[in-house]
Scaffold this active site. Structure first.
Site, PDB file in Angstrom:
ATOM      1  CE  LYS A 191      -4.103  -1.862   2.400  1.00 13.80           C
ATOM      2  NZ  LYS A 191      -4.934  -1.817   3.615  1.00 13.80           N
ATOM      3  CB  ALA A 220      -2.712   0.871   8.593  1.00 14.21           C
ATOM      4  CG  ASP A 221      -3.812  -4.967   5.416  1.00 13.77           C
ATOM      5  OD1 ASP A 221      -4.700  -4.487   4.703  1.00 13.77           O
ATOM      6  OD2 ASP A 221      -3.737  -6.184   5.655  1.00 13.77           O
ATOM      7  CB  THR A 222      -6.850  -4.189  10.181  1.00 13.64           C
ATOM      8  OG1 THR A 222      -6.293  -2.963  10.628  1.00 13.64           O
ATOM      9  CG2 THR A 222      -7.405  -4.942  11.381  1.00 13.64           C
ATOM     10  N   GLY A 234      -0.740  -3.877  10.696  1.00 16.91           N
ATOM     11  CA  GLY A 234       0.571  -3.399  10.263  1.00 16.91           C
ATOM     12  C   GLY A 234       0.476  -1.912   9.936  1.00 16.91           C
TER      13      GLY A 234
END
Ligand code: TTP
Length: 194
Positions: A52, A69-71, A106
């Protein structure tokens, strides 16, 4: 303080970042979130976050500070992202019933001035109550499952599913604010000394 480019279309991430008092411009990434089977779950969370970041950096080479971010959720070595439909959402929440799953978020931040990227991974445990079918269906009627990893939103009615959490509430929502504060300080973007 300068402007933060938030590489995310998530309204929750915007609201959480706003709490740090920074000015924000939203520029979502343009990528497909693809996990690499050769990487661990933790490594994949960082990989997608960096995918991203690279996408937003490519499209906005002059931006000073870029955050992505990544969830997603893991339970028993399986990864759970956003459900595609209500049946998938029902199955996810039923799987989580009575168990403790991990929410992985992250975060990657790039500073143009330092030409440096820092990453962090937050892992917060969430214990679900024992849920019967009626309760799961009752919750799904709120339609929160449509836009959330793991099919629930802790900040809304998702709270009725939860017994307790161990870790960062904001991270479950999509951005671990305390860690991000530390990352901003390490990049000299926030200076706590007045
Ligand atoms: C578990 C949980 C997730 N979520 C949300 C946060 C994230 O927006 C989403 C996880 O999906 P992501 O793919 O991380 O993020 P996104 O697609 O919403 O946005 P973008 O990729 O543009 O950054 O799930 C909640 O709002 N509450 C919760 O309790």
């Amino acid at each position: 303080m300068g402007l933060v480019t938030l590489g995310s279309k998530s309204p929750r991430r915007y609201e959480l970042l706003k709490k740090l008092g920074v000015d924000i411009v939203v520029k979502p990434p343009n990528i497909e979130e693809i996990c690499d089977e050769n990487l661990s779950v933790q490594e994949n969370a960082i990989k997608i976050t960096l995918d991203k970041l690279n996408s937003v950096r490519e499209n906005n080479p002059n931006d000073e500070i870029i955050l992505t971010a990544d969830t997603f959720i893991t339970l028993d070595n399986k990864i759970y992202g956003k459900p595609k439909n209500r049946v998938e959402a029902f199955n996810m929440i039923t799987k989580f019933s009575g168990k403790t799953h991990q929410v992985l978020t992250g975060v990657a931040i790039y500073s143009k001035e330092l030409d440096k990227t820092v990453t962090e991974l937050d892992i917060t445990s969430v214990k679900f109550k024992n849920l019967d079918k009626k309760t799961v269906d009752y919750y799904l009627n709120f339609n929160e499952w449509q836009d959330a990893a793991g099919a629930y939103q802790i900040q809304n009615m998702g709270e009725i599913l939860i017994d307790y959490i161990n870790g960062s509430y904001s991270s479950v929502m999509g951005l671990p604010i305390s860690r991000i504060y530390g990352m901003f300080v390490s990049l000299n973007f926030i200076n706590p000394v007045i």
